[in-house]
Design a protein around this motif. Structure first.
Motif, PDB file in Angstrom:
ATOM      1  N   ASP A  48      44.653 -38.764 -32.802  1.00 19.10           N
ATOM      2  CA  ASP A  48      44.213 -39.042 -34.166  1.00 19.10           C
ATOM      3  C   ASP A  48      42.698 -38.985 -34.266  1.00 19.10           C
ATOM      4  OD1 ASP A  48      46.778 -39.403 -34.916  1.00 19.10           O
ATOM      5  OD2 ASP A  48      46.733 -41.592 -34.856  1.00 19.10           O
ATOM      6  N   GLN A  49      42.046 -39.608 -33.261  1.00 24.15           N
ATOM      7  CA  GLN A  49      40.584 -39.650 -33.298  1.00 24.15           C
ATOM      8  C   GLN A  49      39.998 -38.242 -33.237  1.00 24.15           C
ATOM      9  OE1 GLN A  49      39.472 -42.281 -30.129  1.00 24.15           O
ATOM     10  NE2 GLN A  49      40.444 -44.033 -31.125  1.00 24.15           N
ATOM     11  N   ALA A  50      40.639 -37.384 -32.436  1.00 27.55           N
ATOM     12  CA  ALA A  50      40.153 -36.007 -32.321  1.00 27.55           C
ATOM     13  C   ALA A  50      40.240 -35.302 -33.661  1.00 27.55           C
ATOM     14  CB  ALA A  50      40.981 -35.269 -31.280  1.00 27.55           C
ATOM     15  N   ARG A  51      41.359 -35.537 -34.374  1.00 30.32           N
ATOM     16  CA  ARG A  51      41.504 -34.850 -35.663  1.00 30.32           C
ATOM     17  C   ARG A  51      40.584 -35.457 -36.721  1.00 30.32           C
ATOM     18  NH1 ARG A  51      47.734 -34.130 -36.706  1.00 30.32           N
ATOM     19  NH2 ARG A  51      47.837 -36.117 -35.667  1.00 30.32           N
ATOM     20  N   THR A  52      40.316 -36.760 -36.617  1.00 26.11           N
ATOM     21  CA  THR A  52      39.362 -37.393 -37.532  1.00 26.11           C
ATOM     22  C   THR A  52      38.009 -36.705 -37.378  1.00 26.11           C
ATOM     23  OG1 THR A  52      40.520 -39.472 -37.201  1.00 26.11           O
ATOM     24  CG2 THR A  52      38.351 -39.609 -38.211  1.00 26.11           C
ATOM     25  N   LYS A  53      37.646 -36.476 -36.121  1.00 25.71           N
ATOM     26  CA  LYS A  53      36.368 -35.837 -35.824  1.00 25.71           C
ATOM     27  C   LYS A  53      36.327 -34.434 -36.445  1.00 25.71           C
ATOM     28  CE  LYS A  53      33.398 -35.887 -31.807  1.00 25.71           C
ATOM     29  NZ  LYS A  53      33.349 -35.769 -30.366  1.00 25.71           N
ATOM     30  N   GLU A  54      37.423 -33.733 -36.351  1.00 26.85           N
ATOM     31  CA  GLU A  54      37.487 -32.370 -36.883  1.00 26.85           C
ATOM     32  C   GLU A  54      37.349 -32.381 -38.408  1.00 26.85           C
ATOM     33  OE1 GLU A  54      40.837 -30.226 -35.422  1.00 26.85           O
ATOM     34  OE2 GLU A  54      40.254 -28.374 -36.455  1.00 26.85           O
ATOM     35  N   ILE A  55      38.019 -33.350 -39.026  1.00 27.23           N
ATOM     36  CA  ILE A  55      37.966 -33.423 -40.489  1.00 27.23           C
ATOM     37  C   ILE A  55      36.550 -33.729 -40.968  1.00 27.23           C
ATOM     38  CG2 ILE A  55      38.746 -34.814 -42.483  1.00 27.23           C
ATOM     39  CD1 ILE A  55      41.511 -34.930 -41.065  1.00 27.23           C
ATOM     40  N   PHE A  56      35.827 -34.535 -40.173  1.00 25.60           N
ATOM     41  CA  PHE A  56      34.488 -34.936 -40.618  1.00 25.60           C
ATOM     42  C   PHE A  56      33.371 -34.136 -39.925  1.00 25.60           C
ATOM     43  CE2 PHE A  56      37.026 -38.476 -42.078  1.00 25.60           C
ATOM     44  CZ  PHE A  56      36.509 -38.637 -43.354  1.00 25.60           C
ATOM     45  N   ASP A  57      33.733 -33.002 -39.346  1.00 31.46           N
ATOM     46  CA  ASP A  57      32.713 -32.158 -38.723  1.00 31.46           C
ATOM     47  C   ASP A  57      32.376 -31.006 -39.671  1.00 31.46           C
ATOM     48  OD1 ASP A  57      31.114 -30.574 -37.225  1.00 31.46           O
ATOM     49  OD2 ASP A  57      32.487 -30.348 -35.530  1.00 31.46           O
ATOM     50  N   PRO A  58      31.189 -31.050 -40.341  1.00 29.36           N
ATOM     51  CA  PRO A  58      30.858 -30.003 -41.319  1.00 29.36           C
ATOM     52  C   PRO A  58      30.776 -28.621 -40.674  1.00 29.36           C
ATOM     53  CG  PRO A  58      29.156 -31.721 -41.261  1.00 29.36           C
ATOM     54  CD  PRO A  58      30.122 -32.030 -40.165  1.00 29.36           C
ATOM     55  N   ALA A  59      30.425 -28.559 -39.381  1.00 27.85           N
ATOM     56  CA  ALA A  59      30.279 -27.258 -38.713  1.00 27.85           C
ATOM     57  C   ALA A  59      31.607 -26.506 -38.676  1.00 27.85           C
ATOM     58  CB  ALA A  59      29.762 -27.472 -37.299  1.00 27.85           C
ATOM     59  N   LYS A  60      32.716 -27.255 -38.640  1.00 24.93           N
ATOM     60  CA  LYS A  60      34.041 -26.632 -38.536  1.00 24.93           C
ATOM     61  C   LYS A  60      34.438 -25.879 -39.807  1.00 24.93           C
ATOM     62  CE  LYS A  60      35.615 -28.528 -34.570  1.00 24.93           C
ATOM     63  NZ  LYS A  60      36.075 -27.795 -33.418  1.00 24.93           N
TER      64      LYS A  60
END
Lengths: 344, 343
Positions: A48-60
Motif C-alpha cells: 500500500d505504501q509503495a502505491r501511495t508513493k506512486e500516486i503522490f509522485d509528480p514525476a510519474k
C-alpha cells in the motif's frame, strides 16, 4: 415386539427424523447478517505504501493527464475532492470536501508540490463540496474560481467565499453552454441548463427548509465534460437519476465517456442503469470515505466498468496519455466477498 | 441589471430568513459512537431527519425538540427493540438518557441525537451490537457508521451496518473469536441448497432405484460432496462461476440421460462418475453463494468444506429416505409377483 420389528420401527423413526430435519433446514430462515468488523484505521502494509508513493509522485505523471481522487479522512462522510493535472502541469481542483478536511487536502497538495490552483471549481454549494476551499484558499494561490450563481446559507459556504474575497480570487459563474480550457484539456458545462438556477432558487424559497431544498441543489450540480485528445471524462457532482435521465435525453451519445465520476458519492439516488449504459465508462470513481452502496457498485460492474471508491481504495489516481487510461489505487478492495464484483 | 436585482433580492431574502436547519445533502446515513467502560456502554446515535420524519408531526420536514419530547416514550420503546447491546452474550439493560435535535458540526446536517446508557451485570469481555434501526420499517437503504471506543477513548473497532450486515461483534482487548455459530449457519445453507435443488432430488431418486446396497450409495454421496468441494475450489482459483440455474439444468439433463441409458442397456454402472460430474457442477455454482453469505475471507476453505458437508448430509438423508421407501415398494412389488406366480 420381536427384535426385527424393533429394527423396522427404528428405521421408520429415523426416516421421519431425517424428513423432519431436512424440512426444517429448508424452511429455516438463516440470518447471515454478521458484519465483518474492521480494526481501527491506518493499517497500511508495504505494498500500500509503495502505491501511495506512486500516486503522490509528480514525476510519474509527467506529460500525462492525472486525475486524483483524494481520500478525505474523518469519522463523518467528507464529500468530494478531485485534483486534475493537465499534461502541461496545470492544476484544477473540483470540490474540496467539508471544512474540516481542508488542511488534509492542503497536505496532499503539498506532497504533490502543488502551490498554484489554476482553476477551482465548485459543483454546488453544499458543505461537503465547498467547505475545504476556505483552508485551500488560505494556503494556496487560486487563479480562478468557478461555481454556480446561487447564494447559500451555511458556515462552509460563507467561510469559503470570505476566504476567496480576502485573496481577491476572481469568481465566475457557470451554466450550460459555457466552456473553458486548462492547458491541453477542454471543459464543457452540460448542466445546469441556461437560466435553470433561477428556478432552483425560487423553488428553494418555496420549500423554506428541510430535505427537499437540498435535493434541488444536488439536481442543479454543475456537470462538466472534460476532453483530452481521444479520451472523455464526465464529472456530475451530486445529480440524481432524474437529472441523469434528462441529460441522456438531451445529449445522448455525447455522454459516452471513458471515465465517470460516480454521482452523489455512490448513493442509490444516482447512477441509474441507463446512465451507466450511456456513459459506458472504462473506470468510475465514487468519493465516499465511510459508506458504500453495494447495489450501485454492482450496477457499474454489470456494465463492465471498473469501479473504485475511496472508502475501500483510499487515494485513487487515473492517468491518460490521450488514448489509454490507467488506474492506480492506494489499496485493494478487500472488504467485499471475492467475486462480488466480477470486473475488478 | 435584472440578474443583479434578482440576486440582491434573493440575498436579502436569505439574510432575513428565520434560522432553520440547513441540510448539506439529502442523506440517510447515521453515526453511532459507543464508549465502552467496564460494566457499561454509553451510546450516542445520530440519525438524519430524512429517516426520522415519522416523528415530524407538523410535517415541516424538520424535527424540533418539542416534537421529540412529545414522542419520547414512543421513540424510546422503538429504540429499545431496534438497537440492542449484548455484554458477554447477555442483553444489557437499556435507558434513553438524551434526545434532541442538533446540527452536526462538521457537515452542518440536521440530525436527531439520541443518548443511551447500557448496563451489564458483569465486566464486558465481549460486546455484540444488533442494529435494526429504521432498516426494516422506514428505509432499507439506511446505513450507520458505528465506532466503538475502548476505555482509553481510542477507536477500537469501526464498521458500517446496513441491510446486508446489521450485527457487530467486539471482543474487549483481543481478537474476534472464530465464528463457530456462523459455521453452523453455513452448514444449514448447504443443506438448504441440496434440499431445494431439484437436480439433486432427481439424482437421489435415480440412485435409489439402482440395484446396489445402501452403503455403496452413501459412498456415491461422498463422491458427490468431494467433487462439489473441488468444484468450489476451482471456481475460487479460476474465477469461473457456473450460474446456479445452469448447474441445476445440467444435473437434470444428466439424470435423465442416465435413466435413459439404464432403460436401454439395463446397466447400473457409472453412478459414481455421474455423482462426480453433478457434484463438480454444483460446486462451481455454489462458491459464489457461500461467499455472498459474508464468509470471512481468511476462513473460506473451512466454510466451503462445511458447506459441502451440509450438502453431503442432506444428500445422505435424501438417499436413506428414498432407499427405504424404494425397498418397501420393491418388497410389495415382489410380493405381488409371488402372489401372481411371476418369477
Amino acid at each position: 415386539m420381536n427384535p426385527s420389528k424393533w429394527k423396522i420401527a427404528a428405521k421408520w423413526v429415523l426416516v421421519l427424523c431425517i424428513l423432519f430435519a431436512l424440512g426444517a433446514a429448508a424452511w429455516y430462515k438463516a440470518d447471515f447478517n454478521i458484519a465483518k468488523p474492521s480494526a481501527a484505521p491506518d493499517d497500511t502494509d508495504k505494498a500500500d505504501q509503495a502505491r501511495t508513493k506512486e500516486i503522490f509522485d509528480p514525476a510519474k505523471t509527467k506529460g500525462l493527464l492525472a486525475i486524483r481522487y483524494f481520500y478525505l479522512p474523518g469519522d463523518v462522510a467528507q464529500g468530494d475532492c478531485i485534483l486534475i493535472q493537465s499534461p502541461d502541469g496545470k492544476n484544477m481542483l473540483i470540490d474540496s470536501g467539508n471544512p474540516g478536511v481542508g488542511p488534509a487536502v492542503v497536505n496532499y497538495l503539498n506532497q504533490l508540490g502543488v502551490n498554484e490552483i489554476n482553476i477551482a471549481l465548485n459543483t454546488h454549494p453544499h458543505s461537503d463540496h465547498i467547505g475545504g476551499f476556505a483552508s485551500i484558499a488560505k494556503a494556496k494561490k487560486i487563479d480562478q474560481f468557478y461555481m454556480e450563481n446561487v447564494p447559500y446559507s451555511s458556515n462552509a459556504y460563507t467561510g469559503t467565499l470570505a476566504a476567496l474575497r480576502v485573496k481577491n480570487v476572481p469568481i465566475d459563474y457557470l451554466e450550460e453552454g459555457d466552456s473553458f480550457d486548462l492547458g491541453d484539456l477542454h471543459f464543457e458545462v452540460l448542466s445546469p441548463g441556461k437560466g435553470d438556477l433561477a428556478k432552483a432558487v425560487k423553488q428553494r424559497k418555496q420549500d423554506e427548509q428541510g430535505d427537499s431544498e437540498a435535493a434541488i441543489y444536488n439536481y442543479f450540480s454543475l456537470v462538466v465534460k472534460m476532453t483530452y485528445k481521444n479520451n472523455a471524462f464526465l464529472f456530475g457532482g451530486d445529480i440524481y437519476q432524474d437529472r441523469e435521465q434528462e441529460l441522456i435525453q438531451k445529449y445522448g451519445s455525447k455522454l459516452d465517456v471513458d471515465f465517470a465520476h460516480v454521482d452523489h458519492h455512490g448513493w442509490n439516488t444516482s447512477s441509474g442503469y441507463e446512465w451507466i449504459k450511456t456513459l459506458s465508462p472504462q473506470f468510475a470513481v465514487a468519493s465516499n470515505n465511510i459508506f458504500s452502496t453495494l447495489d450501485v457498485m454492482k450496477r457499474y460492474d454489470n456494465y463492465k466498468t471498473k469501479i473504485f471508491i475511496t472508502r475501500f481504495n483510499g487515494n485513487i489516481m487515473i492517468t491518460s496519455d490521450g488514448s489509454k487510461l490507467k488506474a492506480i489505487t492506494e489499496k485493494d478492495q478487500t472488504t467485499l466477498p471475492p467475486g462480488f464484483l466480477k470486473n475488478q | 441589471m435584472r440578474r443583479t436585482l434578482f440576486c440582491l433580492v434573493l440575498c436579502l431574502g436569505i439574510a432575513f430568513r428565520s434560522a432553520g436547519p440547513c441540510s448539506a445533502h439529502p442523506f440517510n446515513n447515521g453515526y453511532t459512537y459507543i464508549h465502552l467502560h467496564e460494566n457499561t456502554a454509553d451510546v450516542r446515535l445520530l440519525l438524519p431527519f430524512l429517516v426520522m420524519l415519522q416523528y415530524d408531526t407538523n410535517h415541516n420536514q424538520a424535527i424540533s425538540d418539542d416534537e421529540l419530547k412529545a414522542q419520547q416514550e414512543e421513540i424510546s420503546a422503538y429504540m429499545e427493540s431496534h438497537l440492542q447491546l449484548f455484554g458477554n452474550l447477555r442483553p444489557m439493560t437499556y435507558s434513553l438518557t438524551g434526545l434532541k435535535s442538533i446540527i452536526q458540526e462538521e457537515t452542518e446536517d440536521p440530525m436527531v441525537e439520541l443518548d443511551f446508557h447500557f448496563q451489564s451485570d458483569s465486566p464486558i469481555d465481549k460486546l455484540d451490537v444488533v442494529y435494526d434501526v429504521v432498516l426494516a420499517d422506514v428505509d432499507p437503504d439506511h446505513q450507520n457508521f458505528i465506532q466503538i471506543f475502548d476505555g482509553q477513548g481510542k477507536v477500537a473497532l469501526q464498521q458500517v451496518v446496513d441491510k446486508y450486515a446489521h450485527k457487530l461483534e467486539y471482543v474487549n482487548g483481543g481478537e474476534v473469536r472464530f465464528p463457530v455459530d456462523f459455521l453452523a449457519l453455513i452448514a444449514v445453507l448447504g443443506v438448504q441448497q441440496a434440499v431445494k435443488n431439484s437436480a439433486l432430488l432427481l439424482f437421489a431418486a435415480w440412485l435409489c432405484i439402482q440395484p446396489v446396497r445402501l452403503r455403496a450409495l452413501l459412498k456415491t454421496a461422498l463422491v458427490f460432496a468431494a467433487a462439489g468441494l473441488l468444484g468450489s475450489i476451482l471456481s475460487f482459483r479460476s474465477g469461473f462461476e457456473l450460474p446456479q440455474p445452469w448447474a441445476e439444468w445440467f444435473g437434470i439433463a444428466l439424470v435423465l440421460s442416465l435413466a435413459a441409458a439404464m432403460l436401454l442397456r439395463r446397466n447400473a454402472s457409472g453412478h459414481r462418475f455421474a455423482a462426480a460430474l453433478l457434484g463438480g457442477a454444483q460446486g462451481l455454482a455454489a462458491f459464489r453463494s457461500v461467499m455472498e453469505a459474508g464468509v470471512p475471507g481468511e476462513y473460506k476453505m473451512i466454510f466451503l468444506a462445511v458447506f459441502h458437508l451440509g450438502m453431503l448430509l442432506a444428500l445422505t438423508g435424501m438417499v436413506y429416505v428414498l432407499y427405504t421407501l424404494a425397498a418397501v415398494l420393491r418388497g410389495k412389488v415382489g410380493n405381488r409377483k409371488k402372489e401372481n406366480g411371476i418369477g
